[in-house]
Design a protein around this motif. Sequence first.
Motif, PDB file in Angstrom:
ATOM      1  N   UNK A 191      88.378 -15.173  11.492  1.00 27.53           N
ATOM      2  CA  UNK A 191      87.111 -14.699  12.064  1.00 27.53           C
ATOM      3  C   UNK A 191      86.050 -14.704  10.971  1.00 27.53           C
ATOM      4  N   UNK A 192      84.872 -15.231  11.302  1.00 27.36           N
ATOM      5  CA  UNK A 192      83.744 -15.216  10.379  1.00 27.36           C
ATOM      6  C   UNK A 192      82.678 -14.278  10.916  1.00 27.36           C
ATOM      7  N   UNK A 193      82.409 -13.223  10.164  1.00 31.65           N
ATOM      8  CA  UNK A 193      81.315 -12.312  10.495  1.00 31.65           C
ATOM      9  C   UNK A 193      80.191 -12.554   9.493  1.00 31.65           C
ATOM     10  N   UNK A 194      79.022 -12.867  10.001  1.00 33.42           N
ATOM     11  CA  UNK A 194      77.858 -13.027   9.125  1.00 33.42           C
ATOM     12  C   UNK A 194      77.122 -11.690   9.083  1.00 33.42           C
ATOM     13  N   UNK A 195      75.915 -11.612   9.576  1.00 34.05           N
ATOM     14  CA  UNK A 195      75.214 -10.342   9.545  1.00 34.05           C
ATOM     15  C   UNK A 195      75.701  -9.393  10.622  1.00 34.05           C
ATOM     16  N   UNK A 196      75.453  -8.096  10.398  1.00 31.58           N
ATOM     17  CA  UNK A 196      75.744  -7.087  11.412  1.00 31.58           C
ATOM     18  C   UNK A 196      74.838  -5.888  11.173  1.00 31.58           C
ATOM     19  N   UNK A 197      74.384  -5.298  12.255  1.00 28.50           N
ATOM     20  CA  UNK A 197      73.471  -4.159  12.134  1.00 28.50           C
ATOM     21  C   UNK A 197      74.163  -2.881  11.689  1.00 28.50           C
ATOM     22  N   UNK A 198      75.493  -2.846  11.780  1.00 31.25           N
ATOM     23  CA  UNK A 198      76.250  -1.648  11.410  1.00 31.25           C
ATOM     24  C   UNK A 198      76.682  -1.729   9.950  1.00 31.25           C
ATOM     25  N   UNK A 199      76.083  -0.909   9.114  1.00 28.99           N
ATOM     26  CA  UNK A 199      76.419  -0.926   7.692  1.00 28.99           C
ATOM     27  C   UNK A 199      77.839  -0.431   7.415  1.00 28.99           C
ATOM     28  N   UNK A 200      78.455   0.222   8.394  1.00 23.34           N
ATOM     29  CA  UNK A 200      79.835   0.667   8.215  1.00 23.34           C
ATOM     30  C   UNK A 200      80.792  -0.517   8.108  1.00 23.34           C
ATOM     31  N   UNK A 201      80.326  -1.687   8.544  1.00 22.11           N
ATOM     32  CA  UNK A 201      81.132  -2.905   8.452  1.00 22.11           C
ATOM     33  C   UNK A 201      80.813  -3.700   7.187  1.00 22.11           C
ATOM     34  N   UNK A 202      80.245  -3.047   6.217  1.00 21.04           N
ATOM     35  CA  UNK A 202      79.771  -3.715   5.002  1.00 21.04           C
ATOM     36  C   UNK A 202      80.826  -4.632   4.376  1.00 21.04           C
ATOM     37  N   UNK A 203      82.067  -4.173   4.293  1.00 24.56           N
ATOM     38  CA  UNK A 203      83.122  -4.973   3.649  1.00 24.56           C
ATOM     39  C   UNK A 203      83.456  -6.239   4.422  1.00 24.56           C
ATOM     40  N   UNK A 204      83.057  -6.311   5.686  1.00 20.89           N
ATOM     41  CA  UNK A 204      83.379  -7.471   6.514  1.00 20.89           C
ATOM     42  C   UNK A 204      82.171  -8.375   6.753  1.00 20.89           C
TER      43      UNK A 204
END
Length: 205
Positions: free
Chosen positions: A136-149
């Motif tokens: 799985x490739x995660x680029x940007x995300x609005x949730x900073x709790x997912x920072x490591x991903x």
Amino acid sequence: MLIKELPHYSIGNYYGFNQEWYRDFTMNKGGCAATTAAEMCLLLQKYSGISGLYPYDTEHVTFADFNSFALTMKPYLHPRLTGVDRLSYYMEGLNRYFQDAGVKGVTMEGYSGNAPYDEAVKTLTDRIDRGIPVPFLLLGHTDNALYDFIWHWFLLNGYRSDENGLFVKAASYGEYVWLDFEHLWNTGFQKKGGMILFHISEEHE
């Protein structure tokens, strides 16, 4: 509740390999694509019977063996300035490795993060039900709790469905966490990542 978890591999007491263990600077900082590709090779050989993918012992995975193998994967999925930020880059690199290694019976397709969530659920659960992990490739995300991903490749190798929705088992950094798949999928950014779907020929199923 429905739970499906695929077998993985361990290195000591760790759930897989941790990218932060690399002494190679570029792999330490940007080797997530090469790492997941190396993991897929190991897992497909160990659990799906595809020979020639991983040159070491799949029953007793050591840091030295996996580190050495991942570094051989580096030229195929070399960390770029912006990372391996397209599904096509990942597939092109890993297909070159398959060709050089003489591996047959495995194909890939990219599944865009722009696809509707409900369709993504069916696609992901189908692969896992067939016993195949999903890079799985995660680029940007609005949730900073997912920072490591964020801006990161990792493996999805399980799911849990209950009254609260679908949660996926995300393996990375030598451990795993359960993530809300709908929240993970709906990033809030226009530029999406997505998933790599592996298909195995019938002779190996």
